[in-house]
Design an enzyme around this catalytic site. Structure first.
Site, PDB file in Angstrom:
ATOM      1  CE  LYS A   1      92.840  26.464  36.562  1.00 43.16           C
ATOM      2  NZ  LYS A   1      93.711  25.373  36.284  1.00 43.16           N
TER       3      LYS A   1
ATOM      4  CG  HIS B   1      88.936  25.928  37.260  1.00 39.98           C
ATOM      5  ND1 HIS B   1      88.710  26.661  36.191  1.00 39.98           N
ATOM      6  CD2 HIS B   1      89.257  24.355  36.779  1.00 39.98           C
ATOM      7  CE1 HIS B   1      88.924  26.044  34.920  1.00 39.98           C
ATOM      8  NE2 HIS B   1      88.863  24.680  35.335  1.00 39.98           N
TER       9      HIS B   1
END
EC number: 1.17.1.8
Lengths: 247, 247, 247, 247
Positions: B136, B132
């Site tokens: 995050k 990701h």
């Protein structure tokens, strides 16, 4: 369970012998190859056999096994409708015996094909890449062509539209081979063994299923699954997937 | 079919409006957000609504819709057992109305999780990699943790043995996080959006299932699938996978 | 450093404006597009400009900049030998001014091409896979074709033998397009943006270099590298790689 | 060129013998292992030897070879500074003899490390994934740890900032091991052999370099490169990369 292997000195057969030997619940009681007496299956008490021999001899082997109530797991190729019908006839006289004919014992290949067929109708685009060693004669591989057919069938059944493709300028071959409407791309790369990737995409996301087969040992788990299940499934079964819990 | 969108000016809601608008069989008749009158759903004749709003307002929205016999597809979070029970009660008085509550509308993520759970018991080893963007906050992602749980459940049910791992010298963290016995590895890479790979392996072969999510547009096809199916499925449904043909 | 952008309201130009704006060491002093006065570059004190306009206007823009001693970083296409010669002539009269003409500002694409060319002579087999959105008109992509040429050149220079390939049965197109002897495979998949993989293999090992471009923002770092370096490199430079430290 | 192999009956040594045998420009004149007379190198006229033996015997082997003016390519481990200094001393008395000591003969691994170090300063984020068979004792692998160090060095030299990472909630180990500030993730998967991926990313794009090693045969090309080059490079050389044209 007592297991015999026919074609025991072939490349695949030797791997199967090793895999049976390594399994706690199986006993390797007979290793037979060209020139050996098939009666050894009976004298050794084999309950199930695995056959990786040759199209020329496999029918004789199976007639013998069915006659003697020995279950059979068969990876030898060359089974057309006539041969399958012959097996059905023989099995009718030996109703407790099971025979599994499977073109592919790689569980990974079976899963890849099944998952691709399930997923394909949910996506706008689906294409296949396969990568093999450069000594392979056919392109694309049989597995890739079969995967393409299964994808095409699944999409037809679901009423999926054709794949979008705005290509108007193409260097010949760039977009791959068309197999039942699915594009298939074959790479031949030294160091590769047998690899396949199914690439699917819709708005903003893609799903890729990849199978890498590095070694003949990969047939072992599939063959053993067949060996363990065939006795409980009398009659003729085509395709290992029938014995796998895939739901 | 006439469709209303609640939360229409939010990031996801705006994408849903676009997707409804682009579908030939759907008509976008109401776009409602904070400050707008929900009665517009009735005056516009909406038959189905999509709700991507906020846990604070979603229950009021749904009470209104169920009261008026409008089906609902809900991506808003925060549904615990008490809320689901409340919905069941309301739906009992409006037996032809359907409500779908789904934590994930990405068809690719749903397929990845399902295929992983089916395949996991056939392999010796299963691990998860997720990648990701570096802004995050949680590692691993919720989807990765949920995938690990589903894999662990499937293997427990199948009686699968523990994963082999001879690691005796480890730099702390090298082998990833342990989520229900499944190793999960989280990468944080600028340029990535949301990606996950489930890697499974047995003797001589591996199977990898990868999902790449590049854009909020990826929720569109899942939401539309819900919109089209919810009217034919009265009562409460939890999870979009209930409406997908996955066999 | 004061920077002007020509083509500031185009898709790429708008991203460049954002990137310049976000950089601590750069100041965005002019945003010019069709209809705006180019004199604004002088009144705003721009020291360097970035041009993502159109082949029809870029030469006028550059003549103006060189005349005024403003350095230029140019992503506009259409530079043939005649145009490059014209630039050399203009630059001869303004010897302290630098102009960078670059067909590609993606640092990742440049690295992929360079590493592939370095590695290719060490391997028996090299093929290219590129994956793009299905609205793309050409197959393979320009980047893939250029990579193939660079690989072919590197192998020719090193005296590398032809690639091994035993294919004797081929469904037309399966083995891809032949670009200077290198096989290139083009996939068109909804959800993809611009992706390329160079796959190389020798006995028992493979090396794969993959570039994924998800967003026009990927041009930003390359353009800023050009902006920062062009002033210290007077005269004409072709190719951003000249300004990257790649050894 | 006449080649002798020391450790000829070991797993790697046997592969080297095959590779030498298969090369048109090399002749395998001596295969020596524990218990054999090293004088056979002289009587067979070996000009270069390859040593894959054991730290206990390699120094004696090399003293003999240097004394007799036989060049040496050495994959045996255990060379510390003291041993390298000893080799320098011996080589001073035999100034035309070349010795190559290399910890890694996989050209793919060398290229992966070098390309990663070159590329790393151009990216915001860099992480490493390595995948090996589950019987491996150490995690991460030595190659992964070395790659991380080379990346860290390159970024330090270039003045690159720390990697962005907003992780505030982590299940222990999810973000991998920290090797010189670079995150390294180790998977242990049945069916895998030795694989590594370096993942780099910046705004809107990522670059991935992957090396898959499937077979000991992968050392062959690197060893042969050493054999062909060592005679023209008298004195001590450490690292096969010194003999590769990597610019």
């Amino acid at each position: 369970m007592k297991v015999g292997v026919l074609g025991a000195r072939g490349k695949v057969g030797a791997e199967i012998c090793k895999a049976v030997d390594a399994a706690d619940d199986l006993e390797l009681v007979a290793q037979i190859d060209a020139g050996d007496e098939i009666d050894a299956l009976v004298t050794s008490g084999a309950q199930v056999i695995v056959d990786f021999t040759h199209p020329d001899v496999v029918m004789d082997n199976l007639e013998f096994c069915i006659d003697h109530g020995i279950h059979a797991v068969v990876g030898t190729t060359g089974f057309d409708d006539a041969r399958l019908a012959q097996l059905e006839t023989w099995l009718a006289s030996s109703p407790k015996t099971g025979v599994l004919i499977a073109p592919n014992f790689s569980i990974g290949a079976i899963l890849m094909m099944r998952f691709s067929a399930i997923a394909a109708p949910f996506y706008d685009s689906v294409e296949i890449i396969e990568l093999h060693h450069p000594t392979k004669a056919d392109a694309p591989s049989g597995t890739a062509a079969r995967t393409a057919s299964l994808i095409a069938d699944a999409r037809k059944k679901a009423g999926s539209p054709p794949f979008p493709d705005a290509t108007s300028q193409e260097i010949e071959g760039a977009r791959g081979a068309d197999v039942d409407g699915v594009r298939v791309h074959a790479l031949r790369i030294r160091g590769m063994i047998a690899h396949q990737e199914v690439v699917m995409g819709g708005p903003g996301e893609t799903l890729t299923i990849r199978h890498d087969s590095m070694d003949r040992a990969s047939f072992g788990p599939g063959v053993l699954t067949g060996v363990r299940a065939v006795g409980a499934n009398p009659g003729l079964t085509v395709g290992l997937e029938q014995f796998l819990d895939l739901d």
